[in-house]
Write a protein that holds these residues in place. Structure first.
Motif, PDB file in Angstrom:
ATOM      1  N   SER A  62       1.035  -1.182  -0.067  1.00 33.92           N
ATOM      2  CA  SER A  62       0.152   0.168   0.046  1.00 33.92           C
ATOM      3  C   SER A  62       0.912   1.184  -0.090  1.00 33.92           C
ATOM      4  O   SER A  62       1.911   1.345   0.771  1.00 33.92           O
ATOM      5  N   GLU A  63       0.523   2.111  -0.825  1.00 33.84           N
ATOM      6  CA  GLU A  63       1.205   3.514  -0.937  1.00 33.84           C
ATOM      7  C   GLU A  63       1.006   4.417   0.481  1.00 33.84           C
ATOM      8  O   GLU A  63       1.733   4.964   0.834  1.00 33.84           O
ATOM      9  N   ASN A  64       0.175   3.968   1.182  1.00 33.51           N
ATOM     10  CA  ASN A  64      -0.417   4.756   2.111  1.00 33.51           C
ATOM     11  C   ASN A  64       0.371   3.924   3.439  1.00 33.51           C
ATOM     12  O   ASN A  64       0.379   4.323   4.585  1.00 33.51           O
ATOM     13  N   GLY A  65       0.774   2.639   3.576  1.00 33.92           N
ATOM     14  CA  GLY A  65       1.410   2.117   4.618  1.00 33.92           C
ATOM     15  C   GLY A  65       0.255   1.536   5.638  1.00 33.92           C
ATOM     16  O   GLY A  65      -0.811   1.713   5.253  1.00 33.92           O
ATOM     17  N   VAL A  66       1.092   1.186   6.747  1.00 28.92           N
ATOM     18  CA  VAL A  66       0.041   0.953   7.716  1.00 28.92           C
ATOM     19  C   VAL A  66       0.010   1.618   9.216  1.00 28.92           C
ATOM     20  O   VAL A  66       0.948   2.165   9.442  1.00 28.92           O
ATOM     21  N   SER A  67      -1.213   1.650   9.768  1.00 21.68           N
ATOM     22  CA  SER A  67      -1.089   2.535  10.903  1.00 21.68           C
ATOM     23  C   SER A  67      -0.267   1.953  12.165  1.00 21.68           C
ATOM     24  O   SER A  67      -0.315   0.640  12.164  1.00 21.68           O
ATOM     25  N   SER A  68       0.327   2.769  12.893  1.00 22.16           N
ATOM     26  CA  SER A  68       0.870   2.215  14.053  1.00 22.16           C
ATOM     27  C   SER A  68       0.040   1.609  14.852  1.00 22.16           C
ATOM     28  O   SER A  68       0.156   0.672  15.808  1.00 22.16           O
TER      29      SER A  68
ATOM     30  N   ILE B 235      11.955   1.039   7.361  1.00 17.26           N
ATOM     31  CA  ILE B 235      10.869   1.540   6.922  1.00 17.26           C
ATOM     32  C   ILE B 235      10.965   3.166   6.638  1.00 17.26           C
ATOM     33  O   ILE B 235      12.294   3.629   7.280  1.00 17.26           O
ATOM     34  N   ARG B 236      10.007   3.449   6.485  1.00 24.69           N
ATOM     35  CA  ARG B 236       9.711   5.197   6.560  1.00 24.69           C
ATOM     36  C   ARG B 236       8.362   5.276   7.386  1.00 24.69           C
ATOM     37  O   ARG B 236       7.355   4.543   7.253  1.00 24.69           O
ATOM     38  N   THR B 237       8.341   6.454   8.093  1.00 26.02           N
ATOM     39  CA  THR B 237       7.316   6.884   8.902  1.00 26.02           C
ATOM     40  C   THR B 237       6.706   8.066   8.503  1.00 26.02           C
ATOM     41  O   THR B 237       7.726   8.884   8.196  1.00 26.02           O
ATOM     42  N   GLN B 238       5.481   8.518   8.822  1.00 24.43           N
ATOM     43  CA  GLN B 238       5.050   9.759   8.889  1.00 24.43           C
ATOM     44  C   GLN B 238       4.029   9.773   9.562  1.00 24.43           C
ATOM     45  O   GLN B 238       3.142   8.959   9.867  1.00 24.43           O
ATOM     46  N   PRO B 239       3.597  11.052  10.225  1.00 24.75           N
ATOM     47  CA  PRO B 239       2.269  11.061  11.146  1.00 24.75           C
ATOM     48  C   PRO B 239       1.305  10.871  10.386  1.00 24.75           C
ATOM     49  O   PRO B 239       1.041  11.229   9.056  1.00 24.75           O
ATOM     50  N   ALA B 240       0.309  10.266  11.073  1.00 25.22           N
ATOM     51  CA  ALA B 240      -1.102   9.698  10.773  1.00 25.22           C
ATOM     52  C   ALA B 240      -2.084  10.994  10.250  1.00 25.22           C
ATOM     53  O   ALA B 240      -2.868  10.770   9.509  1.00 25.22           O
ATOM     54  N   GLY B 241      -1.693  11.998  11.266  1.00 25.85           N
ATOM     55  CA  GLY B 241      -2.542  13.185  10.909  1.00 25.85           C
ATOM     56  C   GLY B 241      -3.500  13.506  12.074  1.00 25.85           C
ATOM     57  O   GLY B 241      -3.767  12.587  12.856  1.00 25.85           O
ATOM     58  N   GLY B 242      -3.737  14.579  12.136  1.00 23.39           N
ATOM     59  CA  GLY B 242      -4.771  15.124  13.292  1.00 23.39           C
ATOM     60  C   GLY B 242      -4.093  15.015  14.582  1.00 23.39           C
ATOM     61  O   GLY B 242      -2.690  15.313  14.558  1.00 23.39           O
ATOM     62  N   ALA B 243      -4.675  14.782  15.591  1.00 18.21           N
ATOM     63  CA  ALA B 243      -4.095  14.783  17.014  1.00 18.21           C
ATOM     64  C   ALA B 243      -3.619  13.433  17.391  1.00 18.21           C
ATOM     65  O   ALA B 243      -2.944  13.335  18.383  1.00 18.21           O
ATOM     66  N   SER B 244      -3.788  12.460  16.566  1.00 19.14           N
ATOM     67  CA  SER B 244      -3.375  11.069  16.860  1.00 19.14           C
ATOM     68  C   SER B 244      -1.994  10.993  16.860  1.00 19.14           C
ATOM     69  O   SER B 244      -1.083  11.692  16.107  1.00 19.14           O
ATOM     70  N   PRO B 245      -1.637  10.082  17.689  1.00 20.47           N
ATOM     71  CA  PRO B 245      -0.075   9.733  17.918  1.00 20.47           C
ATOM     72  C   PRO B 245       0.489   8.823  16.825  1.00 20.47           C
ATOM     73  O   PRO B 245       1.646   8.674  16.747  1.00 20.47           O
TER      74      PRO B 245
ATOM     75  N   ALA C 122       2.664   2.728  22.206  1.00 17.84           N
ATOM     76  CA  ALA C 122       4.217   3.610  22.551  1.00 17.84           C
ATOM     77  C   ALA C 122       5.404   2.455  22.314  1.00 17.84           C
ATOM     78  O   ALA C 122       6.347   2.915  21.647  1.00 17.84           O
ATOM     79  N   LEU C 123       5.384   1.435  22.424  1.00 14.01           N
ATOM     80  CA  LEU C 123       6.372   0.462  22.269  1.00 14.01           C
ATOM     81  C   LEU C 123       6.591   0.211  20.862  1.00 14.01           C
ATOM     82  O   LEU C 123       7.463   0.063  20.216  1.00 14.01           O
ATOM     83  N   ILE C 124       5.456   0.014  19.936  1.00 15.59           N
ATOM     84  CA  ILE C 124       5.409  -0.149  18.501  1.00 15.59           C
ATOM     85  C   ILE C 124       5.971   1.200  17.905  1.00 15.59           C
ATOM     86  O   ILE C 124       6.658   1.039  16.955  1.00 15.59           O
ATOM     87  N   ARG C 125       5.648   2.117  18.371  1.00 16.66           N
ATOM     88  CA  ARG C 125       6.239   3.618  17.945  1.00 16.66           C
ATOM     89  C   ARG C 125       7.733   3.331  18.103  1.00 16.66           C
ATOM     90  O   ARG C 125       8.438   3.796  17.152  1.00 16.66           O
ATOM     91  N   ARG C 126       8.192   3.172  19.121  1.00 16.61           N
ATOM     92  CA  ARG C 126       9.517   3.096  19.448  1.00 16.61           C
ATOM     93  C   ARG C 126      10.368   2.314  18.702  1.00 16.61           C
ATOM     94  O   ARG C 126      11.674   2.151  18.006  1.00 16.61           O
ATOM     95  N   ALA C 127       9.894   0.853  18.285  1.00 14.65           N
ATOM     96  CA  ALA C 127      10.292  -0.041  17.497  1.00 14.65           C
ATOM     97  C   ALA C 127      10.277   0.427  15.822  1.00 14.65           C
ATOM     98  O   ALA C 127      11.133   0.257  15.420  1.00 14.65           O
ATOM     99  N   CYS C 128       9.229   1.225  15.509  1.00 18.44           N
ATOM    100  CA  CYS C 128       9.252   1.813  14.246  1.00 18.44           C
ATOM    101  C   CYS C 128      10.468   2.786  14.219  1.00 18.44           C
ATOM    102  O   CYS C 128      11.205   2.815  12.953  1.00 18.44           O
ATOM    103  N   THR C 129      10.692   3.462  15.058  1.00 19.09           N
ATOM    104  CA  THR C 129      11.736   4.518  15.299  1.00 19.09           C
ATOM    105  C   THR C 129      13.024   3.817  14.968  1.00 19.09           C
ATOM    106  O   THR C 129      13.993   4.164  14.023  1.00 19.09           O
TER     107      THR C 129
ATOM    108  N   VAL D 250       3.167   3.613   8.493  1.00 22.76           N
ATOM    109  CA  VAL D 250       4.377   3.015   8.381  1.00 22.76           C
ATOM    110  C   VAL D 250       4.661   2.315   7.023  1.00 22.76           C
ATOM    111  O   VAL D 250       3.685   1.624   6.684  1.00 22.76           O
ATOM    112  N   CYS D 251       5.622   2.693   6.242  1.00 18.99           N
ATOM    113  CA  CYS D 251       5.858   1.993   4.950  1.00 18.99           C
ATOM    114  C   CYS D 251       7.037   1.557   4.524  1.00 18.99           C
ATOM    115  O   CYS D 251       8.192   1.819   5.289  1.00 18.99           O
TER     116      CYS D 251
END
Length: 95
Positions: free
Chosen positions: A42-48, A75-85, A60-67, A89-90
């Motif tokens: 998927s071009e949009n990736g998967v939500s953490s 991988i590369r990451t980008q904010p999902a948007g809005g106020a969501s943390p 929080a642990l998944i975000r740390r692993a993604c970092t 993930v692509c």
């Protein structure tokens, strides 16, 4: 996301094989990669957040692993948007 494998032994074998091939990966990072590998491309990736629910691991642990995985070039990451943390993930490098 697909359901997790019914056979925990198959997940353990996949995790062992991935860590044998890439010993620099910690177990959580390897689990995140295995979960990403099960997803259709998927071009949009998967939500953490979705990964956290799928793996039943704190977000929080998944975000740390993604970092960690992003710093290593997997991988590369980008904010999902809005106020969501959550992150989108692509893949950069595949298994």
């Amino acid at each position: 996301m697909p359901e997790r494998p019914a056979d925990p032994a198959s997940l353990q074998r996949a995790l062992n094989a991935l860590q044998a091939a890439h010993p620099e990966l910690d177990p959580l990072a390897a689990l995140v990669l295995l979960a990403l590998d099960e997803q259709p491309p998927s071009e949009n990736g998967v939500s953490s957040a979705l990964l956290a629910r799928y793996l039943e691991i704190e977000h929080a642990l998944i975000r740390r692993a993604c970092t960690t995985l992003e710093e290593a070039g997997w991988i590369r990451t980008q904010p999902a948007g809005g106020a969501s943390p959550a992150l989108r993930v692509c893949w950069v490098a595949s298994l």
